[in-house]
Design a protein around this motif. Structure first.
Motif, PDB file in Angstrom:
ATOM      1  N   GLY A 139       2.081  34.420  78.654  1.00 33.49           N
ATOM      2  CA  GLY A 139       1.998  32.975  78.536  1.00 33.49           C
ATOM      3  C   GLY A 139       0.643  32.475  78.988  1.00 33.49           C
ATOM      4  O   GLY A 139      -0.302  33.245  79.156  1.00 33.49           O
ATOM      5  N   ARG A 140       0.564  31.164  79.218  1.00 33.79           N
ATOM      6  CA  ARG A 140      -0.721  30.582  79.607  1.00 33.79           C
ATOM      7  C   ARG A 140      -0.495  29.321  80.412  1.00 33.79           C
ATOM      8  O   ARG A 140       0.553  28.684  80.335  1.00 33.79           O
ATOM      9  CB  ARG A 140      -1.572  30.272  78.376  1.00 33.79           C
ATOM     10  N   VAL A 141      -1.499  28.958  81.178  1.00 36.79           N
ATOM     11  CA  VAL A 141      -1.530  27.691  81.891  1.00 36.79           C
ATOM     12  C   VAL A 141      -2.315  26.703  81.043  1.00 36.79           C
ATOM     13  O   VAL A 141      -3.512  26.924  80.776  1.00 36.79           O
ATOM     14  CB  VAL A 141      -2.177  27.830  83.285  1.00 36.79           C
ATOM     15  N   GLY A 142      -1.647  25.639  80.585  1.00 37.42           N
ATOM     16  CA  GLY A 142      -2.322  24.641  79.764  1.00 37.42           C
ATOM     17  C   GLY A 142      -2.957  25.252  78.540  1.00 37.42           C
ATOM     18  O   GLY A 142      -2.323  26.017  77.797  1.00 37.42           O
ATOM     19  N   ASP A 143      -4.226  24.949  78.323  1.00 41.17           N
ATOM     20  CA  ASP A 143      -4.958  25.495  77.185  1.00 41.17           C
ATOM     21  C   ASP A 143      -5.753  26.742  77.567  1.00 41.17           C
ATOM     22  O   ASP A 143      -6.634  27.184  76.812  1.00 41.17           O
ATOM     23  CB  ASP A 143      -5.917  24.441  76.621  1.00 41.17           C
ATOM     24  N   GLY A 144      -5.443  27.300  78.721  1.00 46.55           N
ATOM     25  CA  GLY A 144      -6.171  28.467  79.200  1.00 46.55           C
ATOM     26  C   GLY A 144      -5.858  29.721  78.410  1.00 46.55           C
ATOM     27  O   GLY A 144      -5.021  29.737  77.496  1.00 46.55           O
ATOM     28  N   GLY A 145      -6.514  30.786  78.792  1.00 44.15           N
ATOM     29  CA  GLY A 145      -6.322  32.056  78.118  1.00 44.15           C
ATOM     30  C   GLY A 145      -4.961  32.659  78.390  1.00 44.15           C
ATOM     31  O   GLY A 145      -4.311  32.367  79.393  1.00 44.15           O
ATOM     32  N   GLU A 146      -4.544  33.516  77.507  1.00 50.10           N
ATOM     33  CA  GLU A 146      -3.248  34.177  77.633  1.00 50.10           C
ATOM     34  C   GLU A 146      -3.262  35.146  78.811  1.00 50.10           C
ATOM     35  O   GLU A 146      -4.249  35.838  79.058  1.00 50.10           O
ATOM     36  CB  GLU A 146      -2.951  34.928  76.336  1.00 50.10           C
ATOM     37  N   GLN A 147      -2.150  35.166  79.534  1.00 51.15           N
ATOM     38  CA  GLN A 147      -2.007  36.069  80.670  1.00 51.15           C
ATOM     39  C   GLN A 147      -0.702  36.845  80.530  1.00 51.15           C
ATOM     40  O   GLN A 147       0.283  36.337  79.986  1.00 51.15           O
ATOM     41  CB  GLN A 147      -1.978  35.292  81.991  1.00 51.15           C
ATOM     42  N   VAL A 148      -0.715  38.053  81.047  1.00 50.19           N
ATOM     43  CA  VAL A 148       0.486  38.897  81.041  1.00 50.19           C
ATOM     44  C   VAL A 148       0.779  39.322  82.469  1.00 50.19           C
ATOM     45  O   VAL A 148      -0.121  39.777  83.187  1.00 50.19           O
ATOM     46  CB  VAL A 148       0.300  40.143  80.149  1.00 50.19           C
ATOM     47  N   PHE A 149       2.034  39.147  82.884  1.00 44.15           N
ATOM     48  CA  PHE A 149       2.501  39.604  84.192  1.00 44.15           C
ATOM     49  C   PHE A 149       3.667  40.555  83.971  1.00 44.15           C
ATOM     50  O   PHE A 149       4.545  40.294  83.133  1.00 44.15           O
ATOM     51  CB  PHE A 149       2.945  38.418  85.057  1.00 44.15           C
ATOM     52  N   ARG A 150       3.675  41.633  84.730  1.00 42.31           N
ATOM     53  CA  ARG A 150       4.676  42.676  84.489  1.00 42.31           C
ATOM     54  C   ARG A 150       5.576  42.861  85.705  1.00 42.31           C
ATOM     55  O   ARG A 150       5.149  42.715  86.856  1.00 42.31           O
ATOM     56  CB  ARG A 150       3.989  43.985  84.110  1.00 42.31           C
ATOM     57  N   ALA A 151       6.834  43.202  85.410  1.00 42.19           N
ATOM     58  CA  ALA A 151       7.831  43.505  86.438  1.00 42.19           C
ATOM     59  C   ALA A 151       8.978  44.231  85.750  1.00 42.19           C
ATOM     60  O   ALA A 151       9.229  44.005  84.555  1.00 42.19           O
ATOM     61  CB  ALA A 151       8.338  42.229  87.110  1.00 42.19           C
TER      62      ALA A 151
END
Length: 411
Positions: A139-151
């Protein structure tokens, strides 16, 4: 790499993150909102829900915000009148209706204090899967770049229109059509105790105090009258009070001052969704949603979040397979919530079935059973006990209820 990622940081998500973090797990909780912020809610918490906050060490902090206590409740169903309060539950002798701007910020802060990482303003666009198991979020924060978090585990606590539920394909397996719509707002100038009044003509209003000297006032009518209501919202809103309790209608007209815009709730159907799968689970309204009539949304979110946290800890700590443990959470939730779900769906129709009419009419004639009624509403007495045929038979005999009106078995 986290142990659990929780999507949604309000009444289910932040407590889940907090409880897991207190057990030593590394938790990330994300929400597309930032806090403090409001959300559509009538924000009533029953004694059973407050007992969870008390056990978690949060209740005193909530009380310190100045939310007014309620210790006397008034219910009516057409010509059936019930007033009083439940016996204490875990020493709790009152209920509260805190604004969500206050409650949710406290819960988010408690999650942070426990050691969970909270990422606000983050919109989830994808659930990451590895070999068929949920393994993170994108996902992303606002118009920021895409981020991936894993668990290795993802929890969906993102409400009745859950993005997580959609992305994992969680189907609804039990559904009962919603009957009504709700309009509510906040009014100053009123000094009313809690009111929950269902009148003739299939309409209802509720009123209870909240923060800043205001009362939340809510009205309900059946969905087929929504267009008529919206043609004159102010007039229709006032009309319901005038018709059900004229003296309160007069006080509202003379002294009540609306402080915010009206908010509408046209709820989706009441439902249970599949709430567990490989590496994921749903909690709160994401997995189990019902009409706001009985005010059990927040309380159930707190109650079953604790169950999910316990089962997740068993799995994450290696005591048993995590999917097996989480599947047990769903079984517990479904079994324990069934009575509340069925009662809510029935009385939210705004016309009592002959069975409920018989039981509640007899209850109103017995001070002892009236207290039990409020215990049922508060979560201190089970539906199995309150509606047991043997107990109802004793009630009918005690109040000398007309034989031809006695119904002891649910249809």
């Amino acid at each position: 790499m986290y142990d659990v990622i929780v999507v949604g940081a309000r009444c289910a998500g932040s407590p889940l993150a907090m409880l897991l973090a207190r057990q030593g797990h590394k938790v990330l909780v994300v929400d597309r909102a930032t806090f403090p912020s409001d959300t559509v809610s009538t924000h009533y918490i029953h004694q059973a829900g407050l007992s969870r906050l008390k056990d978690w060490g949060i209740l005193d902090r909530l009380v310190a915000t100045g939310v007014p206590p309620m210790r006397h409740l008034t219910f009516s169903y057409t010509d059936i009148f019930l007033e009083g309060f439940a016996d204490p539950i875990d020493g709790i002798t009152e209920v509260y209706s805190p604004r969500r701007t206050v409650l949710d910020e406290i819960l988010v802060d408690e999650a942070r204090k426990a050691g969970a990482e909270v990422l606000e303003g983050f919109t989830v666009t994808e659930i990451v899967f590895d070999d068929g198991r949920a393994a993170g979020v994108r996902g992303r924060v606002g118009d920021g770049g895409e981020q991936v978090f894993r668990a290795p585990f993802v929890g969906g606590a993102d409400g009745r229109n859950s993005t997580v539920a959609t992305l994992v394909g969680a189907e609804i397996y039990r559904s009962i059509p919603a009957a009504c719509f709700v309009y509510y707002s906040y009014f100053s100038g009123l000094d009313w105790p809690f009111q929950h009044r269902t009148g003739f003509g299939e309409q209802q209003f509720g009123a209870w105090p909240t923060h800043d000297g205001n009362h939340l006032l809510a009205v309900m009518r059946r969905r087929d009258r929504m267009r008529e209501f919206r043609a004159d919202i102010d007039g229709s809103f006032q009309e319901i009070f005038d018709q059900i309790v004229p003296e309160l209608g007069a006080d509202l007209r003379a002294n009540g001052k609306r402080q915010e815009n009206f908010r509408a709730m046209s709820y989706p159907d009441n439902f249970y969704r599949r709430s567990a799968g490989p590496g994921w689970a749903l909690v709160g309204d994401a997995g189990y949603h019902k009409d706001p009539f009985t005010g059990w949304g927040i309380t159930d979110a707190l109650k079953y979040t604790e169950v999910l946290a316990e089962k997740l800890h068993e799995g994450l700590s290696g005591a048993r397979p995590v999917d097996e443990a989480v599947a047990e959470y769903v079984k517990i939730r479904d079994a324990e919530s069934n009575g509340t779900f069925e009662l809510t769906c029935s009385i939210a129709e705004l016309s009592l079935t002959p069975y409920y009419d018989s039981v509640f009419r007899a209850t109103s004639l017995s001070p002892e059973y009236t207290t039990k009624f409020f215990g049922l509403i508060a979560g201190g007495i089970s539906g199995e006990e309150f509606f047991a045929s043997s107990n109802l038979e004793k009630l009918y005999e005690e109040v000398d209820f007309p034989v031809d009106l006695r119904i002891t078995t649910r249809p």
